[in-house]
Enzyme design. Sequence first.
Site, PDB file in Angstrom:
ATOM      1  N   GLU A  57     -13.008   0.986  12.582  1.00 20.84           N
ATOM      2  CA  GLU A  57     -14.254   0.412  12.058  1.00 20.84           C
ATOM      3  C   GLU A  57     -14.592  -0.908  12.753  1.00 20.84           C
ATOM      4  O   GLU A  57     -15.734  -1.359  12.699  1.00 20.84           O
ATOM      5  CB  GLU A  57     -14.159   0.208  10.546  1.00 20.84           C
ATOM      6  CG  GLU A  57     -14.193   1.501   9.741  1.00 20.84           C
ATOM      7  CD  GLU A  57     -15.543   2.214   9.788  1.00 20.84           C
ATOM      8  OE1 GLU A  57     -16.563   1.574   9.503  1.00 20.84           O
ATOM      9  OE2 GLU A  57     -15.576   3.408  10.131  1.00 20.84           O
ATOM     10  N   TYR A 112     -16.237  -4.272   4.943  1.00 18.28           N
ATOM     11  CA  TYR A 112     -14.855  -3.813   5.173  1.00 18.28           C
ATOM     12  C   TYR A 112     -14.413  -4.159   6.598  1.00 18.28           C
ATOM     13  O   TYR A 112     -13.358  -4.751   6.818  1.00 18.28           O
ATOM     14  CB  TYR A 112     -14.773  -2.297   4.941  1.00 18.28           C
ATOM     15  CG  TYR A 112     -13.492  -1.662   5.434  1.00 18.28           C
ATOM     16  CD1 TYR A 112     -12.314  -1.771   4.712  1.00 18.28           C
ATOM     17  CD2 TYR A 112     -13.458  -0.950   6.636  1.00 18.28           C
ATOM     18  CE1 TYR A 112     -11.125  -1.198   5.161  1.00 18.28           C
ATOM     19  CE2 TYR A 112     -12.282  -0.368   7.096  1.00 18.28           C
ATOM     20  CZ  TYR A 112     -11.118  -0.502   6.358  1.00 18.28           C
ATOM     21  OH  TYR A 112      -9.957   0.068   6.813  1.00 18.28           O
ATOM     22  N   LEU A 166      -0.108  -2.076   4.779  1.00 18.13           N
ATOM     23  CA  LEU A 166      -1.086  -0.982   4.657  1.00 18.13           C
ATOM     24  C   LEU A 166      -2.032  -1.210   3.480  1.00 18.13           C
ATOM     25  O   LEU A 166      -2.997  -0.459   3.320  1.00 18.13           O
ATOM     26  CB  LEU A 166      -0.354   0.353   4.465  1.00 18.13           C
ATOM     27  CG  LEU A 166       0.808   0.675   5.412  1.00 18.13           C
ATOM     28  CD1 LEU A 166       1.334   2.085   5.144  1.00 18.13           C
ATOM     29  CD2 LEU A 166       0.394   0.550   6.866  1.00 18.13           C
ATOM     30  N   ALA A 200      -4.977  -2.212   1.224  1.00 14.20           N
ATOM     31  CA  ALA A 200      -6.365  -2.598   1.512  1.00 14.20           C
ATOM     32  C   ALA A 200      -7.307  -1.981   0.493  1.00 14.20           C
ATOM     33  O   ALA A 200      -6.978  -0.980  -0.143  1.00 14.20           O
ATOM     34  CB  ALA A 200      -6.773  -2.125   2.906  1.00 14.20           C
ATOM     35  N   GLY A 202       0.827  -1.210   0.000  1.00 15.18           N
ATOM     36  CA  GLY A 202       0.000   0.000   0.000  1.00 15.18           C
ATOM     37  C   GLY A 202       0.857   1.255   0.000  1.00 15.18           C
ATOM     38  O   GLY A 202       0.457   2.305   0.519  1.00 15.18           O
ATOM     39  N   THR A 252      -8.208  -0.965  12.242  1.00 15.23           N
ATOM     40  CA  THR A 252      -9.078   0.196  12.079  1.00 15.23           C
ATOM     41  C   THR A 252     -10.137   0.336  13.172  1.00 15.23           C
ATOM     42  O   THR A 252     -10.637  -0.666  13.694  1.00 15.23           O
ATOM     43  CB  THR A 252      -9.798   0.096  10.712  1.00 15.23           C
ATOM     44  OG1 THR A 252     -10.881   1.022  10.677  1.00 15.23           O
ATOM     45  CG2 THR A 252     -10.366  -1.289  10.460  1.00 15.23           C
TER      46      THR A 252
HETATM   47  O1  F7E Z   1     -16.675   8.451   6.070  1.00 16.22           O
HETATM   48  C1  F7E Z   1     -20.002   9.953   6.466  1.00 16.22           C
HETATM   49  C2  F7E Z   1     -19.917   8.437   6.305  1.00 16.22           C
HETATM   50  O2  F7E Z   1     -15.630   7.581   3.995  1.00 16.22           O
HETATM   51  C3  F7E Z   1     -16.743   9.058   7.350  1.00 16.22           C
HETATM   52  C4  F7E Z   1     -11.368   4.766   5.962  1.00 16.22           C
HETATM   53  O3  F7E Z   1     -10.050   5.257   5.919  1.00 16.22           O
HETATM   54  O4  F7E Z   1     -11.658   5.564   8.195  1.00 16.22           O
HETATM   55  C5  F7E Z   1     -12.209   5.604   6.894  1.00 16.22           C
HETATM   56  O5  F7E Z   1     -13.543   5.096   6.869  1.00 16.22           O
HETATM   57  C6  F7E Z   1     -18.190   9.282   7.753  1.00 16.22           C
HETATM   58  C7  F7E Z   1     -19.099   8.073   7.537  1.00 16.22           C
HETATM   59  O6  F7E Z   1     -14.459   7.306   6.220  1.00 16.22           O
HETATM   60  C8  F7E Z   1     -20.299  11.348   3.140  1.00 16.22           C
HETATM   61  O7  F7E Z   1     -21.210   7.864   6.280  1.00 16.22           O
HETATM   62  C9  F7E Z   1     -21.252  11.607   5.074  1.00 16.22           C
HETATM   63  O8  F7E Z   1     -19.981   7.917   8.642  1.00 16.22           O
HETATM   64  O9  F7E Z   1     -14.539   9.509   5.194  1.00 16.22           O
HETATM   65  P1  F7E Z   1     -15.300   8.257   5.279  1.00 16.22           P
HETATM   66  P2  F7E Z   1     -14.834   6.005   7.074  1.00 16.22           P
HETATM   67  O10 F7E Z   1     -15.974   5.264   6.500  1.00 16.22           O
HETATM   68  O11 F7E Z   1     -14.941   6.419   8.492  1.00 16.22           O
HETATM   69  C10 F7E Z   1     -11.562   4.256   8.789  1.00 16.22           C
HETATM   70  C11 F7E Z   1     -10.834   4.389  10.091  1.00 16.22           C
HETATM   71  C12 F7E Z   1     -10.995   3.237   7.878  1.00 16.22           C
HETATM   72  O12 F7E Z   1     -10.390   2.272   8.316  1.00 16.22           O
HETATM   73  C13 F7E Z   1     -11.362   3.315   6.445  1.00 16.22           C
HETATM   74  O13 F7E Z   1     -10.443   2.587   5.647  1.00 16.22           O
HETATM   75  O14 F7E Z   1     -18.722  10.327   6.935  1.00 16.22           O
HETATM   76  N1  F7E Z   1     -20.297  10.672   5.223  1.00 16.22           N
HETATM   77  N2  F7E Z   1     -21.276  12.026   3.804  1.00 16.22           N
HETATM   78  C14 F7E Z   1     -19.671  10.488   4.047  1.00 16.22           C
HETATM   79  N3  F7E Z   1     -18.641   9.694   3.686  1.00 16.22           N
HETATM   80  C15 F7E Z   1     -18.206   9.762   2.395  1.00 16.22           C
HETATM   81  N4  F7E Z   1     -17.149   8.996   2.013  1.00 16.22           N
HETATM   82  N5  F7E Z   1     -18.811  10.576   1.480  1.00 16.22           N
HETATM   83  C16 F7E Z   1     -19.861  11.393   1.797  1.00 16.22           C
HETATM   84  O15 F7E Z   1     -20.381  12.127   0.948  1.00 16.22           O
END
Ligand code: F7E
Length: 370
Positions: free
Chosen positions: A132, A154, A83, A85, A11, A130
């Site tokens: 998550e 994921y 890293l 993924a 990665g 993570t």
């Molecule tokens: O979403 C909300 C969405 O896609 C954060 C990855 O690096 O961190 C990351 O995962 C939040 C979620 O990151 C939009 O629903 C609202 O609740 O930026 P994100 P993630 O899903 O937290 C963790 C630690 C990892 O391990 C993962 O690999 O924001 N949200 N509106 C949105 N998210 C996205 N992408 N786009 C929107 O328009």
Amino acid sequence: MSEKKIALITGVTGQDGSYLSEFLLAKGYEVHGVIRRSSVDYRERIAHLEGIKNFHLHYADMTDSMSLVKLLGIVKPNEIYNLAAQSHVQVSFDSPEYTADVDAVGVLRILEAVRTNHLESHCRIYQASTSELYGKVEQVPQNEETPFHPYSPYAIAKLYGYWIIKEYREAYNMFCCSGILFNHESERRGETFVTRKITLAAARIAQGKQEKLYLGNLSSLRDWGYAKDYVECMWLILQQDKPDDFVIATGVQHSVKEFATLAFKAAGITLRFEGEGINEKGICAEGPAQLLGKTLVEVSEDFYRPTDVVNLWGDPSKARRILGWNPQKTTFEQLVSLMVKHDMEKVAADHVTSVMRTNLAEYLEKGIVK
Ligand code: F7E
């Protein structure tokens, strides 16, 4: 035998891989990165490192055991940072099998490649785990003792990665560790993650190049840190006397709406939010005259997830105590500000490039340049 430590990063082309490469090169490591063949150029984040004496790239793939076994036999790393993924949570609902192959079985392939090459006692392994894993959270804030409740394909794939690392540590006495990293962002963050999507849109809207930003769940809560600070922890985790797992977070939580409000503010626009849920809107209350009163942020169901993780908040006490790491090195406000500053410049430069292209086309047409 050479004194120089050898690190292998899967990665390496990602946000964290690029920062970690810089960090390890500065520490005098020989760094080997794993890349995949692709018809599009995805090496932008490491382009400045290519050609450096101690930086080497190799083709291999997390879904191809043979390539990993061969590579480890050639590189014989002292430290592996896994890293690689499929890291987009929403995408994992569309490609669950691929996500499991890379994020779950991929970890096993790395571990077995280490064993096949008899490198167990020579090589330490860091696994990018993570927040998550906490998913549908059972406790806030979350620490190393908090029960997991993964809530996406994921997260479930990453849970396998976490447990197989623990298993190999106990079964084969290998130095394998997981860093349970909460969201970490930067000016190198992929453009479909919410923070970067917001900072780029705020910059484009402020410069008249985008009309509106569509987001999903505005109330979602995250603990956002600066990726450049987090790669130091990955390294620290592998320098300890015994292998262990650590939560890496800032200990401070904000909502997506707060991130958007601050990012637009840094771009010179004050947002006022009205309505609720799908009808919530961000309106320009202060800013450039042409934007006043306009709706700049809207909610779209397209960005809702079948199950969403809405309350992540990390407790980095153990990392602070044992690794001596400062979780507050870069504050939330500094993070937003540096990302917006970068994207304001990027968007302005993109404009220059497109103007130059237009001029070039005109010059070519007129025969001024050939
Ligand atoms: O979403 C909300 C969405 O896609 C954060 C990855 O690096 O961190 C990351 O995962 C939040 C979620 O990151 C939009 O629903 C609202 O609740 O930026 P994100 P993630 O899903 O937290 C963790 C630690 C990892 O391990 C993962 O690999 O924001 N949200 N509106 C949105 N998210 C996205 N992408 N786009 C929107 O328009």
